[in-house]
Design an enzyme around this catalytic site. Structure first.
Site, mmCIF file in Angstrom:
data_model
loop_
_atom_site.group_PDB
_atom_site.id
_atom_site.type_symbol
_atom_site.label_atom_id
_atom_site.label_comp_id
_atom_site.label_asym_id
_atom_site.label_seq_id
_atom_site.Cartn_x
_atom_site.Cartn_y
_atom_site.Cartn_z
ATOM 1 N N TYR A 217 0.853 -1.184 0.000
ATOM 2 C CA TYR A 217 0.000 0.000 0.000
ATOM 3 C C TYR A 217 0.890 1.236 0.000
ATOM 4 O O TYR A 217 1.837 1.319 0.780
ATOM 5 C CB TYR A 217 -0.894 0.009 1.242
ATOM 6 N N ASP B 135 9.320 2.736 0.079
ATOM 7 C CA ASP B 135 8.256 3.411 0.818
ATOM 8 C C ASP B 135 8.370 2.974 2.275
ATOM 9 O O ASP B 135 7.969 1.869 2.644
ATOM 10 C CB ASP B 135 6.882 3.043 0.237
ATOM 11 N N LYS C 288 4.129 8.989 9.125
ATOM 12 C CA LYS C 288 3.839 8.387 10.434
ATOM 13 C C LYS C 288 4.776 8.857 11.563
ATOM 14 O O LYS C 288 4.605 9.971 12.042
ATOM 15 C CB LYS C 288 3.725 6.881 10.287
HETATM 16 C C1 LIG Z 1 0.287 4.646 5.814
HETATM 17 C C2 LIG Z 1 1.061 4.416 4.594
HETATM 18 C C3 LIG Z 1 0.973 5.275 3.488
HETATM 19 C C4 LIG Z 1 -0.025 6.396 3.408
HETATM 20 O O1 LIG Z 1 0.175 7.345 4.400
HETATM 21 P P1 LIG Z 1 -1.053 8.319 4.794
HETATM 22 O O2 LIG Z 1 -0.448 9.267 5.776
HETATM 23 O O3 LIG Z 1 -2.095 7.422 5.370
HETATM 24 O O4 LIG Z 1 -1.492 9.003 3.563
HETATM 25 C C5 LIG Z 1 1.815 5.071 2.413
HETATM 26 N N1 LIG Z 1 2.692 4.054 2.410
HETATM 27 C C6 LIG Z 1 2.807 3.201 3.446
HETATM 28 C C7 LIG Z 1 3.811 2.094 3.402
HETATM 29 C C8 LIG Z 1 1.974 3.338 4.567
HETATM 30 O O5 LIG Z 1 2.056 2.451 5.563
#
Ligand SMILES: *Cc1c(COP(=O)(O)O)cnc(C)c1O
Length: 428
Positions: free
Chosen positions: A144, A239, A267
C-alpha cells in the site's frame, strides 16, 4: 464491556460521514461490531466514551512510538502552538528536521515535507517520472502506498478488507502505467521489464511490507531489485512511511544493505501530527520545483506544529537508539506469547517481528507475499479480534495490518496481554 455510547456515536456519525469514519479501515467492517469511539489516550492506553480502557497496539496506525501524551512531544507542540499555527513561509524547524532525517539515511541528501504519506509517495512518483522521462512504474501486489490514483491497484489492507482491490473512480488510463509484480518474486519483476514498452521510471516497494500483515522482503530479493534498477536506469523507491523509525532508527537501511534511490516517510516523523516526506540524492531532488521543472507544492507543508512534534520524537529516538532493542524484545515477547497460546489451543499461527512492528497470521505456513497472506483464516482472526477487544486489548481491526509496540508498554503489560491471549485462543 459495554459499548452503548460508541454504538450511539457511530449511528450519529453514519448520518453525516460515509460509513461513519474518515478512513475506511476504522469502521471494523472485516471484524464486525462497532468501533469504540475514543475519548483520550494516556501512555499505552486508550479510553473510549463508554469508559472502557484498552492497551493500544494500533498507535494511530504507527506514528505514536512513545505512546499517547508523551510529555516531551506534548510540550514541544504547545510551545510551537504559542508561536502560531501556520505561516506559509519557511521556518528553521523544517531545516532541523530535514537535517536529522538526511543524516540517518545513506544516499538521501535532501528531502521535502508534505502533509501525509499518500502525498509523499504521489510526489515521489512524479519526481521519478520527471527525472527519468518515463511513465511506467512497478508496484507489488499487497503493498500500500497511499490512495493516489495510479497506486490504487492491488493495494493491500484497506482494499482487501473491502474485497475491492482497485477502486471505481480511477480511470484505467491512470493505472495503465502501473505494472504489478509479486512480492519476493524476482521473475515477476523481470517480466514487468519485458512487458514495458515506454521504459520503467521506478520500482516502488515497502521493503518491510506492513499493509498485507507484516511481510518483510528477502535480503536477496532487495539486492536483485537494486541490480535490475541499475541495469535499466530505473529508480528504486523504498516506501518507509510505516517502517521508517519503526523497524529501526534507519528503517530498512538499519536492517539490510540495499540502498534505494528515493525514500518516502511519514507516520513516526510527525509524532502524531500530519507529516510526510520524500527524499533522494541532490541530483534527483534538484528536478523539483523551484530548482527544477517537476511541480509539487503544499499550503500547510512543513507546518511548524507538525515539525515540532516530529523533531521532538526523532530527537528522543536519535538520543536513545537502544529504544529499538527494547521495543523489539517486547514485540518478540508478545509474539512468542501469542504463538504458545495458539499452540496450546491447537491453532496454527505464524508470527513476524521487525523492531517495534509485529504481525501474525492464522495460518500454518510462512507468508512471503500477498497471495500467501490471503490464505489466512480471516474468520478466526475476526473472533480473536473481538475476544481481545472485549478483554481490553486494542488490536488492528484487520488481518492485514501490522501491530506496534510503544515505549509506554512495560513487560508486565505484555505479560498481562499474553494471559488474556491464552484465554481468548482457547475460546475461539
Ligand atoms: C500509511 C502508509 C501510506 C499512506 O500514508 P497516509 O499518511 O495514510 O497518507 C503510504 N505508504 C505506506 C507504506 C503506509 O504504511
Amino acid at each position: 464491556m459495554s459499548y452503548d455510547n460508541s454504538i450511539k456515536a457511530f449511528e450519529e456519525a453514519y448520518r453525516v460521514i460515509p460509513g461513519g469514519v474518515d478512513s475506511p479501515v476504522r469502521a471494523f467492517s472485516s471484524v464486525g461490531g462497532t468501533p469504540p469511539f475514543i475519548e483520550r489516550g494516556e501512555g499505552a492506553y486508550l479510553f473510549d466514551i463508554d469508559g472502557n480502557r484498552y492497551i493500544d497496539f494500533v498507535q494511530s496506525w504507527g506514528p505514536l512510538i512513545f505512546g499517547h501524551r508523551d510529555s516531551d512531544i506534548e510540550s514541544a507542540v504547545i510551545d510551537a502552538v504559542q508561536r502560531g499555527l501556520s505561516f506559509g513561509a519557511p521556518t528553521t524547524l523544517e531545516t532541523d528536521l530535514a537535517s536529522s532525517i538526511v543524516s540517518l539515511f545513506d544516499g538521501i541528501d535532501k528531502l521535502r515535507f508534505v502533509s501525509s504519506g499518500t502525498e509523499a509517495v504521489m510526489s515521489a512518483l512524479r519526481l521519478a517520472r520527471g527525472y527519468t522521462g518515463r511513465d511506467d512504474i512497478v508496484k507489488f501486489t499487497g503493498c500500500y502506498h497511499g490512495h493516489s490514483d495510479s497506486l490504487l491497484v492491488q493495494a493491500g489492507s484497506g482494499a482487501v478488507t473491502f474485497g475491492n482491490p482497485s477502486s471505481p473512480g480511477v480511470p484505467a488510463d491512470l493505472t495503465k502505467h502501473t505494472l504489478l509484480a509479486q512480492y519476493n518474486n524476482i521473475e515477476s519483476v523481470r517480466k514487468c521489464f519485458e512487458d514495458s514498452v515506454d521504459g520503467i521510471a521506478c520500482i516502488i516497494i515497502e521493503p518491510i511490507a506492513g499493509n498485507m500483515g507484516l511481510v518483510p522482503a528477502d535480503e536477496k530479493f532487495l539486492r536483485e531489485l537494486r541490480e535490475i534498477c541499475d541495469e535499466h536506469g530505473t529508480l528504486l523507491i523504498f516506501d518507509e512511511v510505516m517502517s521508517g523509525f519503526r523497524a529501526s532508527l534507519r528503517g530498512s537501511q538499519g536492517i539490510v544493505d540495499t540502498k534505494p534511490d528515493m525514500v518516502t516517510l511519514g507516520k513516526v516523523i510527525g509524532g502524531g501530527m500530519p507529516v510526510g516526506a520524500f527524499g533522494a540524492r541532490a541530483e534527483i531532488m534538484s528536478h523539483l520545483s523551484p530548482e527544477g521543472p517537476v511541480y509539487q507544492a503544499g499550503t500547510l507543508s512543513g507546518n511548524p506544529v507538525a515539525m515540532a512534534a516530529g523533531m521532538a520524537s526523532l530527537q528522543k529516538l536519535i538520543d536513545t537508539p537502544s529504544i529499538y532493542d527494547e521495543l523489539e524484545a517486547k514485540a518478540t515477547r508478545l509474539m512468542s506469547g501469542f504463538e504458545s497460546a495458539a499452540n496450546e489451543a491447537g491453532i496454527a499461527l505464524t508470527t513476524t517481528v521487525r523492531g517495534s512492528m509485529f504481525g501474525f497470521f492464522f495460518s500454518d505456513k510462512e507468508v512471503g507475499n500477498f497471495e500467501d497472506a490471503l490464505q489466512n483464516d480471516s474468520d478466526r482472526f475476526a473472533s480473536f479480534h473481538r475476544g481481545m477487544l472485549d478483554s481490553g486489548v486494542y488490536l488492528a481491526c484487520s488481518a492485514y495490518e501490522t501491530g506496534f509496540i510503544s515505549t509506554a508498554m512495560s513487560d508486565e503489560m505484555i505479560d498481562e496481554v499474553i494471559s488474556i491471549t491464552q484465554r481468548v485462543m482457547r475460546e475461539i
